[in-house]
Scaffold this motif. Sequence first.
Motif, PDB file in Angstrom:
ATOM      1  N   MET A  17       0.837  -1.189   0.000  1.00  0.00           N
ATOM      2  CA  MET A  17       0.000   0.000   0.000  1.00  0.00           C
ATOM      3  C   MET A  17       0.876   1.244   0.000  1.00  0.00           C
ATOM      4  O   MET A  17       1.645   1.470   0.927  1.00  0.00           O
ATOM      5  N   GLY A  18       0.754   2.029  -1.046  1.00  0.00           N
ATOM      6  CA  GLY A  18       1.412   3.324  -1.093  1.00  0.00           C
ATOM      7  C   GLY A  18       0.557   4.332  -0.343  1.00  0.00           C
ATOM      8  O   GLY A  18      -0.624   4.463  -0.612  1.00  0.00           O
ATOM      9  N   CYS A  19       1.150   5.023   0.608  1.00  0.00           N
ATOM     10  CA  CYS A  19       0.371   5.880   1.508  1.00  0.00           C
ATOM     11  C   CYS A  19       0.475   7.368   1.195  1.00  0.00           C
ATOM     12  O   CYS A  19      -0.068   8.197   1.938  1.00  0.00           O
ATOM     13  N   MET A  20       1.123   7.739   0.104  1.00  0.00           N
ATOM     14  CA  MET A  20       1.332   9.139  -0.225  1.00  0.00           C
ATOM     15  C   MET A  20       0.027   9.929  -0.293  1.00  0.00           C
ATOM     16  O   MET A  20      -0.050  11.062   0.169  1.00  0.00           O
ATOM     17  N   ASP A  51       4.286   1.808   2.067  1.00  0.00           N
ATOM     18  CA  ASP A  51       5.260   2.792   1.602  1.00  0.00           C
ATOM     19  C   ASP A  51       4.933   4.162   2.187  1.00  0.00           C
ATOM     20  O   ASP A  51       3.803   4.644   2.061  1.00  0.00           O
ATOM     21  N   THR A  52       5.913   4.781   2.844  1.00  0.00           N
ATOM     22  CA  THR A  52       5.741   6.111   3.411  1.00  0.00           C
ATOM     23  C   THR A  52       7.065   6.857   3.315  1.00  0.00           C
ATOM     24  O   THR A  52       8.113   6.237   3.149  1.00  0.00           O
ATOM     25  N   ILE A  69       0.705   9.352  10.318  1.00  0.00           N
ATOM     26  CA  ILE A  69      -0.537   8.629  10.036  1.00  0.00           C
ATOM     27  C   ILE A  69      -0.283   7.129   9.958  1.00  0.00           C
ATOM     28  O   ILE A  69      -0.998   6.321  10.554  1.00  0.00           O
ATOM     29  N   VAL A  70       0.731   6.744   9.210  1.00  0.00           N
ATOM     30  CA  VAL A  70       1.048   5.316   9.068  1.00  0.00           C
ATOM     31  C   VAL A  70       1.418   4.721  10.431  1.00  0.00           C
ATOM     32  O   VAL A  70       0.972   3.635  10.789  1.00  0.00           O
ATOM     33  N   GLY A  71       2.204   5.447  11.203  1.00  0.00           N
ATOM     34  CA  GLY A  71       2.586   4.972  12.533  1.00  0.00           C
ATOM     35  C   GLY A  71       1.396   4.789  13.444  1.00  0.00           C
ATOM     36  O   GLY A  71       1.298   3.786  14.169  1.00  0.00           O
ATOM     37  N   LYS A  72       0.473   5.733  13.416  1.00  0.00           N
ATOM     38  CA  LYS A  72      -0.728   5.639  14.241  1.00  0.00           C
ATOM     39  C   LYS A  72      -1.572   4.435  13.831  1.00  0.00           C
ATOM     40  O   LYS A  72      -2.052   3.677  14.671  1.00  0.00           O
ATOM     41  N   ALA A  73      -1.719   4.236  12.531  1.00  0.00           N
ATOM     42  CA  ALA A  73      -2.549   3.145  12.017  1.00  0.00           C
ATOM     43  C   ALA A  73      -1.970   1.769  12.340  1.00  0.00           C
ATOM     44  O   ALA A  73      -2.711   0.828  12.604  1.00  0.00           O
ATOM     45  N   LEU A  74      -0.651   1.661  12.313  1.00  0.00           N
ATOM     46  CA  LEU A  74      -0.013   0.339  12.449  1.00  0.00           C
ATOM     47  C   LEU A  74       0.668   0.120  13.801  1.00  0.00           C
ATOM     48  O   LEU A  74       1.381  -0.867  13.977  1.00  0.00           O
ATOM     49  N   LYS A  75       0.435   1.007  14.738  1.00  0.00           N
ATOM     50  CA  LYS A  75       1.095   0.931  16.043  1.00  0.00           C
ATOM     51  C   LYS A  75       0.956  -0.448  16.692  1.00  0.00           C
ATOM     52  O   LYS A  75       1.927  -0.997  17.201  1.00  0.00           O
ATOM     53  N   GLY A  84       8.450   0.760   4.028  1.00  0.00           N
ATOM     54  CA  GLY A  84       9.486   1.053   3.058  1.00  0.00           C
ATOM     55  C   GLY A  84       9.401   2.489   2.598  1.00  0.00           C
ATOM     56  O   GLY A  84       8.315   2.967   2.273  1.00  0.00           O
ATOM     57  N   PRO A  85      10.514   3.186   2.569  1.00  0.00           N
ATOM     58  CA  PRO A  85      10.497   4.536   2.022  1.00  0.00           C
ATOM     59  C   PRO A  85      10.335   4.474   0.515  1.00  0.00           C
ATOM     60  O   PRO A  85      10.556   3.453  -0.105  1.00  0.00           O
ATOM     61  N   SER A  86       9.955   5.596  -0.063  1.00  0.00           N
ATOM     62  CA  SER A  86       9.704   5.627  -1.500  1.00  0.00           C
ATOM     63  C   SER A  86      10.923   5.271  -2.333  1.00  0.00           C
ATOM     64  O   SER A  86      10.804   4.865  -3.469  1.00  0.00           O
ATOM     65  N   SER A  87      12.096   5.409  -1.770  1.00  0.00           N
ATOM     66  CA  SER A  87      13.312   5.078  -2.532  1.00  0.00           C
ATOM     67  C   SER A  87      13.756   3.646  -2.316  1.00  0.00           C
ATOM     68  O   SER A  87      14.800   3.238  -2.790  1.00  0.00           O
ATOM     69  N   PHE A  88      12.966   2.835  -1.617  1.00  0.00           N
ATOM     70  CA  PHE A  88      13.333   1.461  -1.279  1.00  0.00           C
ATOM     71  C   PHE A  88      13.413   0.591  -2.509  1.00  0.00           C
ATOM     72  O   PHE A  88      12.724   0.685  -3.440  1.00  0.00           O
TER      73      PHE A  88
END
Length: 88
Positions: A17-20, A51-52, A69-75, A84-88
């Motif tokens: 899931m791309g989260c941008m 991806d964030t 947001i991603v951290g809160k959702a997946l805590k 994974g960062p976008s450059s991963f």
Amino acid sequence: MMKTRNLCSLTVSEVGMGCMAFSHGYGKIPPEEYSVQAIQNAYRHGCTFFDTAEIYSPGLAGIGHNERIVGKALKEVREKVVLGPSSF
């Protein structure tokens, strides 16, 4: 059950899931509650690769908005997912 793939030593869901879009890029930023629910629903359906990047929202929602947001959702499941960062 979602299929998985190996990326070096990591095993991730075949679909990530791309989260941008939760911070910018495709019009109006959705409400945080919606974004958190969408990410959690993806996880419940087998997605384990998200991806964030902090650069996703510097001019719109502020640096680090997407990661918060991603951290809160997946805590609660952080040890079960790969970020994974976008450059991963």
